[in-house]
Design a protein around this motif. Structure first.
Motif, PDB file in Angstrom:
ATOM      1  N   THR A  43      22.929  64.210  69.812  1.00  0.00           N
ATOM      2  CA  THR A  43      22.065  63.185  68.649  1.00  0.00           C
ATOM      3  C   THR A  43      20.578  62.966  68.881  1.00  0.00           C
ATOM      4  OG1 THR A  43      24.182  62.290  68.034  1.00  0.00           O
ATOM      5  CG2 THR A  43      22.520  61.039  67.399  1.00  0.00           C
ATOM      6  N   ARG A  47      17.730  63.747  66.282  1.00  0.00           N
ATOM      7  CA  ARG A  47      16.710  62.910  65.633  1.00  0.00           C
ATOM      8  C   ARG A  47      15.216  63.004  66.258  1.00  0.00           C
ATOM      9  NH1 ARG A  47      19.004  57.897  64.116  1.00  0.00           N
ATOM     10  NH2 ARG A  47      17.226  56.676  65.063  1.00  0.00           N
ATOM     11  N   PHE A  85      18.548  64.988  56.002  1.00  0.00           N
ATOM     12  CA  PHE A  85      19.333  64.335  57.288  1.00  0.00           C
ATOM     13  C   PHE A  85      20.512  63.562  56.845  1.00  0.00           C
ATOM     14  CE2 PHE A  85      20.522  62.020  60.858  1.00  0.00           C
ATOM     15  CZ  PHE A  85      19.790  62.462  61.895  1.00  0.00           C
ATOM     16  N   PHE A  87      23.819  61.347  57.368  1.00  0.00           N
ATOM     17  CA  PHE A  87      23.943  60.514  58.467  1.00  0.00           C
ATOM     18  C   PHE A  87      25.673  60.324  58.703  1.00  0.00           C
ATOM     19  CE2 PHE A  87      19.762  59.322  57.215  1.00  0.00           C
ATOM     20  CZ  PHE A  87      19.296  58.702  58.622  1.00  0.00           C
ATOM     21  N   GLN A  88      25.893  60.237  59.990  1.00  0.00           N
ATOM     22  CA  GLN A  88      27.381  59.941  60.221  1.00  0.00           C
ATOM     23  C   GLN A  88      28.167  59.019  59.524  1.00  0.00           C
ATOM     24  OE1 GLN A  88      27.941  58.515  64.119  1.00  0.00           O
ATOM     25  NE2 GLN A  88      30.328  59.194  64.186  1.00  0.00           N
ATOM     26  N   ASN A  89      27.208  57.888  59.281  1.00  0.00           N
ATOM     27  CA  ASN A  89      28.109  56.728  58.377  1.00  0.00           C
ATOM     28  C   ASN A  89      27.655  56.898  56.874  1.00  0.00           C
ATOM     29  OD1 ASN A  89      25.698  56.018  58.876  1.00  0.00           O
ATOM     30  ND2 ASN A  89      26.252  53.986  59.747  1.00  0.00           N
ATOM     31  N   ALA A  91      25.129  56.187  55.320  1.00  0.00           N
ATOM     32  CA  ALA A  91      23.826  55.379  55.099  1.00  0.00           C
ATOM     33  C   ALA A  91      23.801  55.617  53.686  1.00  0.00           C
ATOM     34  CB  ALA A  91      22.903  56.224  55.571  1.00  0.00           C
ATOM     35  N   LEU A  92      24.643  55.221  52.763  1.00  0.00           N
ATOM     36  CA  LEU A  92      24.767  55.328  51.346  1.00  0.00           C
ATOM     37  C   LEU A  92      23.970  53.859  50.916  1.00  0.00           C
ATOM     38  CD1 LEU A  92      27.667  56.934  49.801  1.00  0.00           C
ATOM     39  CD2 LEU A  92      25.251  57.841  50.042  1.00  0.00           C
ATOM     40  N   TRP A  93      23.091  53.651  50.059  1.00  0.00           N
ATOM     41  CA  TRP A  93      22.662  52.187  49.845  1.00  0.00           C
ATOM     42  C   TRP A  93      23.602  51.510  49.202  1.00  0.00           C
ATOM     43  CZ3 TRP A  93      18.433  56.235  48.907  1.00  0.00           C
ATOM     44  CH2 TRP A  93      17.638  56.447  49.876  1.00  0.00           C
ATOM     45  N   ARG A 152      22.675  63.560  47.863  1.00  0.00           N
ATOM     46  CA  ARG A 152      21.515  62.730  48.333  1.00  0.00           C
ATOM     47  C   ARG A 152      20.482  63.655  49.107  1.00  0.00           C
ATOM     48  NH1 ARG A 152      21.317  57.085  50.805  1.00  0.00           N
ATOM     49  NH2 ARG A 152      21.742  58.206  52.564  1.00  0.00           N
ATOM     50  N   ASP A 164      24.493  64.901  61.146  1.00  0.00           N
ATOM     51  CA  ASP A 164      24.701  64.284  62.430  1.00  0.00           C
ATOM     52  C   ASP A 164      26.288  63.674  62.472  1.00  0.00           C
ATOM     53  OD1 ASP A 164      25.197  62.692  64.807  1.00  0.00           O
ATOM     54  OD2 ASP A 164      23.667  61.220  64.334  1.00  0.00           O
ATOM     55  N   GLU A 165      27.048  64.537  62.978  1.00  0.00           N
ATOM     56  CA  GLU A 165      28.476  64.347  62.927  1.00  0.00           C
ATOM     57  C   GLU A 165      28.837  63.722  61.516  1.00  0.00           C
ATOM     58  OE1 GLU A 165      30.632  62.742  66.086  1.00  0.00           O
ATOM     59  OE2 GLU A 165      29.139  62.831  67.424  1.00  0.00           O
TER      60      GLU A 165
ATOM     61  N   SER B 214      20.241  53.228  59.834  1.00  0.00           N
ATOM     62  CA  SER B 214      20.237  54.278  59.189  1.00  0.00           C
ATOM     63  C   SER B 214      20.191  54.277  57.646  1.00  0.00           C
ATOM     64  CB  SER B 214      21.327  55.263  59.589  1.00  0.00           C
ATOM     65  OG  SER B 214      22.592  54.771  58.913  1.00  0.00           O
ATOM     66  N   LEU B 215      20.157  53.142  57.153  1.00  0.00           N
ATOM     67  CA  LEU B 215      19.847  53.101  55.548  1.00  0.00           C
ATOM     68  C   LEU B 215      18.384  53.096  55.460  1.00  0.00           C
ATOM     69  CD1 LEU B 215      22.175  49.921  54.779  1.00  0.00           C
ATOM     70  CD2 LEU B 215      22.336  52.321  54.315  1.00  0.00           C
ATOM     71  N   ILE B 221      13.570  59.577  55.358  1.00  0.00           N
ATOM     72  CA  ILE B 221      13.556  60.987  55.455  1.00  0.00           C
ATOM     73  C   ILE B 221      13.297  61.427  53.897  1.00  0.00           C
ATOM     74  CG2 ILE B 221      15.193  63.155  55.499  1.00  0.00           C
ATOM     75  CD1 ILE B 221      14.941  62.271  58.317  1.00  0.00           C
TER      76      ILE B 221
END
Lengths: 365, 608
Positions: A43, A47, A85, A87-89, A91-93, A152, A164-165, B214-215, B221
């Motif tokens: 990772t 990054r 990018f 993200f694994q989780n 990272a939605l707002w 997105r 990332d995973e 990451s948010l 990005i």
């Protein structure tokens, strides 16, 4: 023309070396997987290429652009690297609807309202989430959130995509489905993808190139199938394949006679190599341990794991345990004797260094 | 025959279900606290409401022209709709407006100041971060009137307010500040805002620290500029913390009593709290109406807060794996900003102590020359012969002071023990049965005392105690203290329990460990520091509490804070300042010792 180029890249966290002098070349349109156990630095590598982490030293280029060079003090921020990018989780707002989440990046690029709308509609249709446009992320299932995150990331049309995973938070069925879609996506978007995972099956099935990393060091960098058949060392051989390869301690004499598990066999290497007398580890893939009526050897069945499509059988031979995979819906009685033989390739590893000595065939003596 | 059998089965089922329900400790705890809290909060509330329609003895009965104890709407009519001499305007509408304005401004100041510093500490590479975060909670640990008294000591002059003497600013620097700056809404809001800024710092800071980095990275990005990230991503994500800060600061400011007494009364600037105090002796009915209005305001804010935080935009701060938050480089602004912050903090947190020390050693007010200084107010004897006012000995040689200190400490310790233990139990019960109606009701009830203005709370218990003969003195004070401060403990208890996965306790259940042993040996040790913080908060708050106890103490010498109040009223400024300093030092010391010994801290008590 290499798309992404890493030269001598290292990353230290205090005294811990997360990535150690890594050289990596990622070709245009490749789907490269960074594979390794958790905490191996994969990772961090991703990054660093994306610019979310600053390498301690080295040089990174994306396309023709030097994005990082410790010697010249160059360090482009992530927003100048023109990358996507995932993200694994996800990272939605949480405070934005699906539409707003996807539109956000396009607004930054000063797209017109109409362009944004048509681009989002196109993406939503492509990912089959058009009916969720006005929902908030908390109102979506994991798989739907994943698709929104992909939309997105894809919206500005980046030529390089980092993941990332991205599938690790999905259940098994959905993961299989998304795998197929990611592979399709790679084809449809014509992009270069760098993908981090600890799931060897994901790496095998998705990528054009696999890069196996352990303790911050590159172990092997090759296309998946050749890597499966020609692992550079014991670590790679062990990491790829499920069920894992059988490893049996043995001894090799100077004239190519191998003794292991109470057996004597002649090892004939496929390539011309000098074998030399030494302690070795014999590596045999489970699918090459064939249970057959006229097999040359006998073993006791220790346990069986039938799954319908194939059955994983644990065998015991002279106190050594062997895993075998039998295809089809067959099952065996535990504690019964079966006959088997070694078929096709065997890999010999140097016991001390773990390095691969040679690949070859076994003839029992 | 068949019918009898079905009946028996039905009966057995009910019996089985009931037994199963009662075999779970969480259910029993919730049930017990439901009854207890209903008795201790709803009953007082109901009696408060009945007081608003009852005729009380004295002036009130004469004015209402009704018999004592009768049902009446006179108080409402008098307070809300009396045009004559602008009575309603002066007694209710103006204080009401003042309360709203001051509480709103105080909340804004607290959120802006505390939130900004939290952002600087958590998200930038600011220098002196350790000092800043250590000193920032100081104003909260100190009694709220500390800053008010400091403000008055510092800026007062002979042209304004009571026109008695010059403060340091006028006496030493010759600067005479205008009245609006020294007394009234502006300084009250500012002082309350600064006092409660640690809430914002702790709540918003915790949210910023736990926020999934990451948010922000996702936005980066996508080529978002830094300021837009803060505006469009960071701020909305920490909005729940901002909202709960708003709730806490608004409710606290609204019921604040000592600050408006010090900074409002000299210029006849009244808030609901001070108005209530001035009405309670002569017209209790109207005072109780004001108390009800304050509670109502608190409930409205609480409901608003719940609406905002439980909307569709579900907020979670799941920590991803990118823990290293990218900190903003402040560049050349770093040192100036850090130094400015340190100066402000020193002004707010340290100089008050110095001025109290100063004021406690000067003989004649307003004269800050060395010749005018003495330690007599601390350790002198036979003072009555030399000075025309005050006690005969300095406070450290005065047995009354030591008695009061002992009483205060004992009271704080007992209240903290009861509140803290109950808080853990409530937190346990609510966490175990989360989502059930019973848990929700108990949770809401345990927060309710927070919304009750301290003064009104004290008044109600005073009324209640007159009907219960054994509820007197120390016991009464300890009960009030325990109930009033339980919201802190139950919040930190609930937070601690929610962080603990259920399996940890279940592993002990499987092996047959009894409930009390699981609590003592498994649950408590794991979340020790969070739970202990639930004891520390009531302890510290109780030590410096005035308005809650002021109506209930047997004599004003009983506890330190009422003693301070008494000295201030008598105008014995030096003794008052000395006692004030003593209280602050004791509170800081208790906080420091508990923190060092157990790791408990105010931060965790607020819910961080």
């Amino acid at each position: 023309m290499p798309e992404i180029f890493l030269k001598n890249v290292s990353k230290h966290f205090g005294r811990v070396v997360a990535v150690d002098r890594l050289d990596l070349q990622i070709l245009s349109n490749a789907f490269v997987t960074l594979l390794g156990p958790s905490g191996c630095g994969k990772t961090t590598i991703l990054r660093m290429i994306a610019g979310l982490e600053t390498p301690t030293e080295g040089r990174i280029t994306i396309g023709n652009k030097v994005v990082f060079d410790s010697d010249h003090g160059i360090n482009l921020p992530p927003n100048k690297r023109d990358v996507g990018f995932l993200f694994q989780n996800y990272a939605l707002w949480p405070h934005m609807t699906v539409y707003q989440n996807i539109a956000f990046g396009l607004e930054n690029l000063k797209w017109s309202k109409n362009d944004i709308r048509s681009r989002i509609e196109e993406l939503l249709a492509m990912l089959r989430i058009d009916q969720f446009e006005n929902r908030y992320p908390s109102e979506l299932s994991g798989g739907q959130q994943q698709r929104v995150a992909i939309a997105r990331t894809l919206a500005p049309g980046p030529k390089v995509l980092f993941m990332d995973e991205p599938l690790s938070n999905l259940d098994a069925k959905l993961r299989m489905e998304m795998r197929a879609e990611l592979k399709r996506l790679h084809r449809d978007t014509d992009s270069t993808i760098v993908y981090v995972t600890h799931d060897q099956q994901e790496a095998m099935t998705l990528s054009t190139m696999v890069c196996i990393i352990e303790k911050g060091q590159l172990q092997q960098y090759a296309p998946p199938l050749p890597m499966y058949n020609n692992p550079a060392n014991l670590f790679v051989a062990d990491f790829l394949g499920n069920p894992a390869m059988n490893f049996i301690d043995g001894h090799l004499t100077g004239d190519g006679v191998l003794s292991f598990a109470g057996l004597q066999a002649r090892f004939s290497a496929f390539n011309a190599v000098t074998l030399g007398e030494r302690d070795v580890t014999v590596g045999i893939r489970p699918e090459y341990v064939r249970i057959e009526k006229d097999g040359a050897l006998e073993a006791t069945v220790y346990s069986t794991l039938p799954s319908g499509m194939e059955t994983t059988v644990k065998l015991e031979v002279n106190g050594v345990s062997l895993t075998s995979v039998v295809f089809g819906d067959v099952d065996f009685q535990v504690d019964r004797k079966v006959r088997f033989s070694f078929n096709k390739a065997t890999v010999l590893f140097d016991r001390e260094s773990g390095r691969t000595i040679a690949r070859g065939a076994l003839t029992l003596l | 025959m068949d019918e009898a059998r079905t009946q028996r089965i039905a009966l057995n089922r009910i019996k089985g279900k009931t037994l199963a329900w009662f075999s779970k400790p969480a259910n029993v705890i919730l049930l017990v606290f439901l009854l207890l809290l209903a008795a201790l909060t709803l009953y007082p509330l109901l009696s408060l409401l009945t007081e608003t329609v009852t005729v009380h003895a004295g002036r009130e009965a004469r004015a209402a022209k009704q018999a004592v104890g009768d049902l009446t709407f006179y108080h409402f009519q008098r307070l809300f709709a009396t045009q004559e001499n602008e009575y309603s305007l002066i007694q209710f509408y103006e204080p009401f407006r003042n309360t709203l304005l001051v509480s709103l401004s105080a909340s804004m100041i607290a959120i802006l100041f505390g939130g900004t510093v939290a952002f600087l500490v958590m998200r930038t590479n600011l220098k002196y971060v350790k000092f800043v975060s250590a000193v920032f909670t100081f104003p909260y640990i100190m009694p709220s009137w500390t800053l008010a008294l400091f403000w008055e000591n510092f800026f007062k002059n002979v042209n304004i307010g009571l026109k008695t003497s010059n403060g340091i600013m006028a006496a030493v620097f010759g600067v005479y500040m205008p009245e609006w700056f020294v007394y009234g809404g502006f300084p009250i809001a500012l002082v309350l805002g600064l006092h409660y800024a640690p809430y914002a710092f702790i709540l918003i800071g915790t949210m910023l620290r736990n926020m999934d980095a990451s948010l922000e990275e996702a936005a980066m990005i996508l080529r978002t500029r830094r300021l837009r990230i803060i505006r469009c991503i960071t701020l909305p994500v920490v909005r729940p913390a901002i909202m709960s800060t708003f709730l806490l600061v608004f409710a606290s400011s609204m019921s604040a009593y000592s600050v408006p007494v010090f900074l409002g009364s000299p210029v006849r600037f009244y808030m609901l709290s001070t108005k209530m105090k001035s009405l309670i002796d002569s017209y209790p009915g109207q005072a109780y109406i004001i108390a009800s209005v304050m509670i109502l305001l608190g409930i409205v804010i609480l409901l608003l807060n719940q609406r905002v935080t439980s909307s569709r935009k579900h907020f979670t701060t799941v920590t991803g794996k990118s823990r290293q938050i990218s900190r903003i480089d402040l560049g050349r602004a770093n040192y100036p900003l850090a130094i400015l912050l340190v100066i402000v903090l020193l002004l707010v947190a340290v100089t008050p102590l110095l001025t109290f020390a100063m004021e406690s050693v000067i003989i004649k007010a307003g004269d800050y020359t060395p010749g005018n200084m003495t330690l007599d107010f601390w350790i002198g004897t036979n003072l009555t012969e030399r000075l025309d006012q005050g006690d005969s000995t300095g406070i450290l040689l005065n047995p009354k002071v030591w008695n009061a200190l002992g009483y205060s400490l004992g009271l704080a310790a007992l209240s903290a023990f009861v509140a803290g233990t109950c808080g853990i139990l409530v937190g346990y019960g609510v966490a175990k049965r989360r989502g059930s109606r019973l848990a929700n009701v108990v949770n809401a009830l345990s927060f309710f005392p927070y919304l009750m203005p301290s003064l009104a709370f004290g008044a109600i218990y005073l009324a209640m105690s007159s009907r219960i003969p054994w509820l007197r003195g120390f016991l009464l004070l300890a009960l009030v203290g325990s109930v009033k401060y339980m919201p802190f403990s139950s919040r930190s208890g609930l937070n601690a329990m929610l962080q603990l996965s259920g399996e940890i306790e279940e592993a002990a259940v499987i092996t047959g460990v009894p409930w009390w042993k699981r609590m003592l040996r498994v649950v408590f040790p794991i979340q020790k520091s969070s739970f202990l913080s639930g004891y520390l908060m009531p302890m510290v708050s109780c030590m410096r509490e005035l308005s809650l106890f002021v109506l209930l103490v047997p004599t004003s010498n009983t506890i330190l804070t009422t003693m301070l109040m008494q000295y201030s009223e008598k105008g014995w400024a030096q003794f008052g300042n000395a006692i004030n300093l003593l209280i602050i030092i004791v509170v800081l010391l208790v906080n420091f010792i508990v923190n060092k010994l157990t790791g408990a801290s105010i931060d965790k008590g607020v819910g961080g």
